[in-house]
Design a protein around this motif. Sequence first.
Motif, PDB file in Angstrom:
ATOM      1  N   SER A 180     -56.216  -4.364  35.123  1.00  0.00           N
ATOM      2  CA  SER A 180     -54.858  -3.964  34.742  1.00  0.00           C
ATOM      3  C   SER A 180     -54.749  -3.726  33.241  1.00  0.00           C
ATOM      4  O   SER A 180     -54.125  -2.749  32.809  1.00  0.00           O
ATOM      5  CB  SER A 180     -53.848  -5.030  35.185  1.00  0.00           C
ATOM      6  OG  SER A 180     -53.811  -5.102  36.584  1.00  0.00           O
ATOM      7  N   TYR A 197     -48.363  -3.099  35.043  1.00  0.00           N
ATOM      8  CA  TYR A 197     -49.770  -3.452  34.827  1.00  0.00           C
ATOM      9  C   TYR A 197     -49.905  -4.736  34.014  1.00  0.00           C
ATOM     10  O   TYR A 197     -50.734  -5.599  34.334  1.00  0.00           O
ATOM     11  CB  TYR A 197     -50.518  -2.326  34.112  1.00  0.00           C
ATOM     12  CG  TYR A 197     -50.820  -1.131  34.979  1.00  0.00           C
ATOM     13  CD1 TYR A 197     -51.575  -1.258  36.143  1.00  0.00           C
ATOM     14  CD2 TYR A 197     -50.359   0.129  34.635  1.00  0.00           C
ATOM     15  CE1 TYR A 197     -51.862  -0.162  36.930  1.00  0.00           C
ATOM     16  CE2 TYR A 197     -50.641   1.238  35.426  1.00  0.00           C
ATOM     17  CZ  TYR A 197     -51.387   1.086  36.565  1.00  0.00           C
ATOM     18  OH  TYR A 197     -51.668   2.173  37.351  1.00  0.00           O
ATOM     19  N   ALA A 202     -47.202  -5.454  41.189  1.00  0.00           N
ATOM     20  CA  ALA A 202     -47.890  -4.267  41.711  1.00  0.00           C
ATOM     21  C   ALA A 202     -46.931  -3.415  42.549  1.00  0.00           C
ATOM     22  O   ALA A 202     -46.948  -2.180  42.455  1.00  0.00           O
ATOM     23  CB  ALA A 202     -49.109  -4.676  42.529  1.00  0.00           C
ATOM     24  N   VAL A 237     -49.054  -7.699  36.231  1.00  0.00           N
ATOM     25  CA  VAL A 237     -50.170  -8.034  37.121  1.00  0.00           C
ATOM     26  C   VAL A 237     -51.226  -8.796  36.334  1.00  0.00           C
ATOM     27  O   VAL A 237     -51.734  -9.842  36.778  1.00  0.00           O
ATOM     28  CB  VAL A 237     -50.783  -6.760  37.763  1.00  0.00           C
ATOM     29  CG1 VAL A 237     -52.109  -7.072  38.447  1.00  0.00           C
ATOM     30  CG2 VAL A 237     -49.818  -6.134  38.748  1.00  0.00           C
ATOM     31  N   PHE A 293     -52.093   1.491  41.366  1.00  0.00           N
ATOM     32  CA  PHE A 293     -51.196   0.445  41.866  1.00  0.00           C
ATOM     33  C   PHE A 293     -51.409   0.220  43.362  1.00  0.00           C
ATOM     34  O   PHE A 293     -51.337  -0.913  43.843  1.00  0.00           O
ATOM     35  CB  PHE A 293     -49.725   0.779  41.588  1.00  0.00           C
ATOM     36  CG  PHE A 293     -49.246   0.339  40.235  1.00  0.00           C
ATOM     37  CD1 PHE A 293     -49.286  -0.997  39.862  1.00  0.00           C
ATOM     38  CD2 PHE A 293     -48.752   1.256  39.331  1.00  0.00           C
ATOM     39  CE1 PHE A 293     -48.842  -1.416  38.619  1.00  0.00           C
ATOM     40  CE2 PHE A 293     -48.299   0.856  38.083  1.00  0.00           C
ATOM     41  CZ  PHE A 293     -48.344  -0.483  37.728  1.00  0.00           C
TER      42      PHE A 293
END
Length: 158
Positions: free
Chosen positions: A13, A46, A74, A49, A143
């Motif tokens: 990520s 991102y 996500a 995550v 994603f």
Amino acid sequence: MNRTFYLLMGFLSLGLVMVALILQQFGYQGVAFLPCPLCIMQRVGYLGVSFACFIAMAFQPSRKAFHVLATLFAVFGLVVAGRHIWVLFHPDTSCGIDPLETWINQFELVRSLPWLFKADGLCSAQLPTILGLQVPEWSFVWFTIILIVLVQRLFKKH
């Protein structure tokens, strides 16, 4: 779920955010990729995550909760990327001064880290494709991959 999995997901990520920053700072095919509000929100997905995966890696007792949080980030990113793709195919829905841009740019975090979070571009801008896909389409693909892996690992029997 082991620590290596969370470390790899976190760095994946972060790596995708780094690609976005490289496109923003250096461009591609002579075109600077200025981030729009939807791009910034995808970066938040991102980074969310990544943050949740790094916390899950570090704290065994709350690992499942942070795994679920990473999954939610996500999903958030996937929805935003989907909306961005829709805007690309309906450019009349985006105007020059986007209210979302004004809202995002007023945060102190944006003022502190403008190179990462400041929205300057238009969501409907048609930029050069990279291997046949626009950046929001790539984001949607990544994603989706992240979400599938997180959900699969969440329900995997040990």
